[in-house]
Design a protein around this motif. Structure first.
Motif: not given
Ligand SMILES: C[S@@+](CC[C@H](N)C(=O)[O-])C[C@H]1O[C@@H](n2cnc3c(N)ncnc32)[C@H](O)[C@@H]1O
Length: 267
Positions: A18-20, A38-39, A54, A196, A198-199, A222-223, A225, A228, A243-244
């Motif tokens: 879901i969108d966070c 981690d947006p 977002p 991924h 950008t982990p 909230p993001f 990925g 992690t 959320f993702e």
């Molecule tokens: C920078 S990555 C996070 C990486 C994470 N810290 C990791 O270690 O794997 C950002 C993630 O946010 C997700 N994303 C982008 N917009 C989003 C939204 N509106 N709601 C939830 N997730 C979102 C993307 O699909 C992406 O996987």
């Protein structure tokens, strides 16, 4: 089977597709102990999810609403030619939260063109909801590095009064982190995090979880990925809610979480 724990209508220790912004609206007021966000830095990597931003003021207002007074929020960001997300995020966070610090993560590898400084860092913004009430667990504020022979410093052990401080042999953690390498991802068997783009390192997430929460507390990711931050929370016996938008990433994150649970089962 383990009992399901609820947070409003949401189940704890689950990643929702879901969108966070929609997800966080389902979380009750004053219920979260720590947020690690981690947006997308927006237009930095070649991925659909990185084409929009977002991280809005509305999202920050929701983060503020769901945080307990003792909560901290950390937001990964960048400041360089490719991304100035730090400049975008700071004014939005300032509308609600109290600014504490910017942590610089000094990476081991660099990126860049031949003409210019090699780019080897990322930033982590730290804000709190209430500067008088935020949780800070002193025994985890130390690095693994020992102090010199004649240096002083005090480590507070659990349950001791301030006048019972004992001398610590370890250096305090500073706001520049040089001890975390991209290569130290604790990615379990199949190097899942590397799937991924950008982990972030688990060690960074674990450091935040340890210093700001107790076992049983709730971490909002909230993001998600590759999961992690959820993995760090889970390994340290904290609850998380995450959320993702991408199903593929949720599957990777769930595999990483399963690996944590099977490590626990074999211990
Ligand atoms: C920078 S990555 C996070 C990486 C994470 N810290 C990791 O270690 O794997 C950002 C993630 O946010 C997700 N994303 C982008 N917009 C989003 C939204 N509106 N709601 C939830 N997730 C979102 C993307 O699909 C992406 O996987």
């Amino acid at each position: 089977m383990a009992e399901k724990k609820l947070l409003g209508s949401l189940e704890l220790n689950r990643i929702y597709q879901i969108d966070c912004l929609e997800g966080v609206k389902l979380i009750p007021d004053n219920s979260i102990d720590l947020i690690i966000a981690d947006p997308p830095y927006t237009n930095v990597v070649n991925a659909e999810w990185d084409r929009t931003n977002p991280f809005t003021e509305e999202l920050v207002r929701e983060f503020y609403r769901v945080c307990k007074d003792s909560a901290s929020i950390y937001v990964w960001c960048g400041i360089g030619e490719k991304s100035q997300s730090l400049l975008d995020f700071i004014p939005k966070l300032n509308t609600k939260f109290y600014f504490k610090d910017v942590i610089t993560w000094k990476k081991q590898r660099g990126l860049g063109t031949r003409k210019g400084w090699l780019y080897t860092r990322e930033e982590l913004l730290w804000y709190v909801k209430d500067n008088k009430k935020f949780k800070w667990i002193q025994e985890f504020q130390y690095s693994d590095e020992k102090r010199g022979k004649n240096s002083y410093g005090y480590k507070l052990t659990n349950g001791k009064r301030a006048d019972e401080y004992i001398k610590s042999e370890y250096k305090r953690l500073a706001n520049v982190w040089t001890d975390i390498s991209e290569a130290t991802f604790n990615t379990s068997k199949n190097n899942l995090a590397s799937k991924h783009l950008t982990p972030k390192p688990e060690k960074a997430a674990e450091r935040l979880v340890k210093v700001h929460t107790h076992p049983g507390d709730i971490v909002l990711v909230p993001f998600c990925g590759s999961g992690t931050e959820c993995v760090a929370a889970s390994r340290l016996n904290r609850n998380f809610i995450s959320f993702e938008i991408s199903r593929e990433y949720i599957e990777i994150a769930n595999k990483r979480l399963e690996a944590v649970h099977s490590e626990e089962a074999t211990e």
